[in-house]
Design a protein around this motif. Structure first.
Motif, PDB file in Angstrom:
ATOM      1  N   ALA A  98      53.580  23.871 -11.306  1.00 25.04           N
ATOM      2  CA  ALA A  98      53.098  25.247 -11.468  1.00 25.04           C
ATOM      3  C   ALA A  98      54.215  26.030 -12.137  1.00 25.04           C
ATOM      4  CB  ALA A  98      52.756  25.854 -10.111  1.00 25.04           C
ATOM      5  N   GLU A  99      53.880  26.760 -13.184  1.00 23.10           N
ATOM      6  CA  GLU A  99      54.893  27.495 -13.951  1.00 23.10           C
ATOM      7  C   GLU A  99      55.487  28.643 -13.150  1.00 23.10           C
ATOM      8  OE1 GLU A  99      55.986  26.296 -16.746  1.00 23.10           O
ATOM      9  OE2 GLU A  99      54.490  24.711 -16.617  1.00 23.10           O
ATOM     10  N   LYS A 100      54.716  29.214 -12.226  1.00 22.75           N
ATOM     11  CA  LYS A 100      55.200  30.304 -11.390  1.00 22.75           C
ATOM     12  C   LYS A 100      54.410  30.275 -10.092  1.00 22.75           C
ATOM     13  CE  LYS A 100      52.000  33.531 -13.473  1.00 22.75           C
ATOM     14  NZ  LYS A 100      51.760  34.799 -14.057  1.00 22.75           N
ATOM     15  N   SER A 101      54.831  31.084  -9.141  1.00 22.74           N
ATOM     16  CA  SER A 101      54.094  31.166  -7.891  1.00 22.74           C
ATOM     17  C   SER A 101      52.737  31.794  -8.165  1.00 22.74           C
ATOM     18  CB  SER A 101      54.863  32.007  -6.875  1.00 22.74           C
ATOM     19  OG  SER A 101      54.087  32.153  -5.716  1.00 22.74           O
ATOM     20  N   LEU A 102      51.692  31.089  -7.826  1.00 23.60           N
ATOM     21  CA  LEU A 102      50.344  31.539  -8.133  1.00 23.60           C
ATOM     22  C   LEU A 102      49.624  32.098  -6.911  1.00 23.60           C
ATOM     23  CD1 LEU A 102      49.386  28.455 -10.313  1.00 23.60           C
ATOM     24  CD2 LEU A 102      50.069  30.700 -11.137  1.00 23.60           C
ATOM     25  N   GLY A 103      50.303  32.191  -5.785  1.00 26.58           N
ATOM     26  CA  GLY A 103      49.643  32.629  -4.559  1.00 26.58           C
ATOM     27  C   GLY A 103      48.749  31.513  -4.043  1.00 26.58           C
ATOM     28  N   PHE A 104      47.569  31.880  -3.576  1.00 28.51           N
ATOM     29  CA  PHE A 104      46.601  30.884  -3.124  1.00 28.51           C
ATOM     30  C   PHE A 104      45.732  30.471  -4.304  1.00 28.51           C
ATOM     31  CE2 PHE A 104      47.779  32.849   0.828  1.00 28.51           C
ATOM     32  CZ  PHE A 104      47.830  31.784   1.701  1.00 28.51           C
ATOM     33  N   VAL A 105      45.543  29.162  -4.483  1.00 29.20           N
ATOM     34  CA  VAL A 105      44.772  28.667  -5.618  1.00 29.20           C
ATOM     35  C   VAL A 105      43.642  27.762  -5.136  1.00 29.20           C
ATOM     36  CG1 VAL A 105      46.675  28.789  -7.260  1.00 29.20           C
ATOM     37  CG2 VAL A 105      46.333  26.704  -5.959  1.00 29.20           C
ATOM     38  N   ASN A 106      42.579  27.735  -5.927  1.00 29.35           N
ATOM     39  CA  ASN A 106      41.477  26.801  -5.719  1.00 29.35           C
ATOM     40  C   ASN A 106      41.526  25.815  -6.873  1.00 29.35           C
ATOM     41  OD1 ASN A 106      40.502  28.181  -3.441  1.00 29.35           O
ATOM     42  ND2 ASN A 106      39.401  29.605  -4.740  1.00 29.35           N
ATOM     43  N   ILE A 107      41.655  24.537  -6.557  1.00 30.27           N
ATOM     44  CA  ILE A 107      41.783  23.522  -7.588  1.00 30.27           C
ATOM     45  C   ILE A 107      40.493  22.709  -7.628  1.00 30.27           C
ATOM     46  CG2 ILE A 107      43.097  21.505  -8.312  1.00 30.27           C
ATOM     47  CD1 ILE A 107      45.502  22.861  -6.888  1.00 30.27           C
ATOM     48  N   PRO A 108      39.855  22.640  -8.799  1.00 28.24           N
ATOM     49  CA  PRO A 108      38.578  21.926  -8.916  1.00 28.24           C
ATOM     50  C   PRO A 108      38.726  20.428  -8.626  1.00 28.24           C
ATOM     51  CG  PRO A 108      39.017  23.250 -10.881  1.00 28.24           C
ATOM     52  CD  PRO A 108      40.259  23.250 -10.061  1.00 28.24           C
ATOM     53  N   PRO A 109      37.620  19.785  -8.284  1.00 28.61           N
ATOM     54  CA  PRO A 109      37.667  18.350  -7.991  1.00 28.61           C
ATOM     55  C   PRO A 109      37.842  17.506  -9.246  1.00 28.61           C
ATOM     56  CG  PRO A 109      35.409  19.141  -7.869  1.00 28.61           C
ATOM     57  CD  PRO A 109      36.278  20.346  -8.088  1.00 28.61           C
ATOM     58  N   ALA A 110      38.270  16.274  -9.026  1.00 26.29           N
ATOM     59  CA  ALA A 110      38.339  15.286 -10.110  1.00 26.29           C
ATOM     60  C   ALA A 110      36.951  14.676 -10.289  1.00 26.29           C
ATOM     61  CB  ALA A 110      39.349  14.210  -9.771  1.00 26.29           C
ATOM     62  N   LYS A 111      36.665  14.211 -11.506  1.00 23.77           N
ATOM     63  CA  LYS A 111      35.396  13.542 -11.781  1.00 23.77           C
ATOM     64  C   LYS A 111      35.629  12.043 -11.815  1.00 23.77           C
ATOM     65  CE  LYS A 111      33.909  17.419 -14.530  1.00 23.77           C
ATOM     66  NZ  LYS A 111      34.061  17.995 -15.848  1.00 23.77           N
ATOM     67  N   VAL A 112      34.736  11.310 -11.177  1.00 27.44           N
ATOM     68  CA  VAL A 112      34.820   9.852 -11.149  1.00 27.44           C
ATOM     69  C   VAL A 112      33.485   9.303 -11.641  1.00 27.44           C
ATOM     70  CG1 VAL A 112      35.143   7.812  -9.708  1.00 27.44           C
ATOM     71  CG2 VAL A 112      36.426   9.902  -9.205  1.00 27.44           C
ATOM     72  N   SER A 113      33.543   8.421 -12.642  1.00 24.73           N
ATOM     73  CA  SER A 113      32.327   7.780 -13.143  1.00 24.73           C
ATOM     74  C   SER A 113      32.487   6.269 -13.028  1.00 24.73           C
ATOM     75  CB  SER A 113      32.064   8.195 -14.593  1.00 24.73           C
ATOM     76  OG  SER A 113      33.144   7.832 -15.415  1.00 24.73           O
ATOM     77  N   TYR A 114      31.356   5.584 -12.885  1.00 23.26           N
ATOM     78  CA  TYR A 114      31.385   4.130 -12.735  1.00 23.26           C
ATOM     79  C   TYR A 114      30.021   3.546 -13.095  1.00 23.26           C
ATOM     80  CZ  TYR A 114      28.996   5.104  -8.315  1.00 23.26           C
ATOM     81  OH  TYR A 114      28.110   5.551  -7.370  1.00 23.26           O
ATOM     82  N   LEU A 115      30.002   2.229 -13.285  1.00 21.67           N
ATOM     83  CA  LEU A 115      28.759   1.500 -13.533  1.00 21.67           C
ATOM     84  C   LEU A 115      28.469   0.618 -12.328  1.00 21.67           C
ATOM     85  CD1 LEU A 115      29.332   0.355 -17.231  1.00 21.67           C
ATOM     86  CD2 LEU A 115      27.880   2.228 -16.429  1.00 21.67           C
TER      87      LEU A 115
END
Length: 194
Positions: A98-115
Motif C-alpha cells: 500500500a502506497e500510504k495508509s488507506l484506513g479501512f479497505v474492502n478488497i475484492p475477491p479473486a476470480k478462479v476459473s476451471y474446466l
C-alpha cells in the motif's frame, strides 16, 4: 474463525453430495502478514480447494483487482495450475504494497476459473470467486514501528523508571546493613560484645 470455515465447508460438501454435483471448487484469499502496514511488503495468499470427488483441470487464479494505492511488488496476480485432484488444494502467493495508509479497505475477491473435463472447450469454463476481505485496516508505518520496535528513547525511559523503583530500596537496605548488626545499632552491638 477457522472453526466456522470448517463448518461452512462441511455444509457445502453435504449440499453438493445431496444435489449430485461431482465437482466443486472453493477459493480463499487472505493476507499472510498481519497487520497490514503501508509502505511495507504484505503477502497475499489465494488457496484453491477441490471439495468435489472428481479432478478439475486448467485452474486459473486471476487476482488483478488491486485498485489505486496498491502496487504488486513481487510475484504475479495470475497463476495457472494444470490439474487439481479431489480433496487437493493449490496455493498462490504474491506481494503487494500500500502506497500510504488507506484506513479501512474492502478488497475484492479473486476470480478462479476451471474446466470440469480436460477435453472441454472455452465454452465450458466454470467460475468461482474467493472470499473477499472486508474492512481491513491498513496501518501507517509509524504506527507499526511504535507498536513493534523499541527505540533508544523507549529503552532510556524504561531504564530510568526501573532505576527510580529499585535504587531507593537498595540504598535503604545498604544503610541498614552498614549501620546495624542483628537489629542493633553498631555502637551498641560493639559495646555488648566487649
Amino acid at each position: 474463525m477457522k472453526g466456522g470455515m470448517v463448518v461452512a465447508l462441511g455444509l457445502l460438501v453435504a449440499m453438493m453430495v445431496a444435489s449430485g454435483e461431482a465437482q466443486a471448487v472453493l477459493a480463499r484469499k487472505a493476507f499472510v502478514s498481519d497487520p497490514i502496514v503501508a509502505e511495507e511488503d504484505n503477502v497475499v495468499q489465494v488457496v484453491v480447494i477441490n471439495v468435489g470427488d472428481e479432478p478439475v483441470y486448467f485452474v486459473e487464479v486471476d487476482d488483478d483487482t488491486w485498485g489505486e494505492g496498491w502496487t504488486v511488488t513481487s510475484g504475479k496476480t495470475k497463476a495457472t495450475f494444470e490439474q487439481l485432484n479431489p480433496g487437493g488444494n493449490v496455493t498462490h502467493e504474491y506481494t503487494v504494497r500500500a502506497e500510504k495508509s488507506l484506513g479501512f479497505v474492502n478488497i475484492p475477491p479473486a476470480k478462479v476459473s476451471y474446466l470440469e473435463d480436460a477435453q472441454d472447450g472455452e465454452d465450458d469454463v466454470e467460475e468461482v470467486t474467493s472470499s473477499s476481505l472486508q474492512r481491513l485496516p491498513v496501518h501507517p508505518v509509524t504506527y507499526y514501528s511504535r507498536a513493534r520496535y523499541m527505540t533508544p528513547v523507549h529503552w532510556g525511559t524504561f531504564l530510568g523508571l526501573s532505576a527510580a523503583a529499585v535504587v531507593p530500596s537498595f540504598l535503604s537496605w545498604y544503610y541498614y546493613q552498614s549501620s546495624y548488626v542483628n537489629g542493633l545499632p553498631k555502637s551498641i552491638a560493639k559495646a555488648k560484645s566487649n
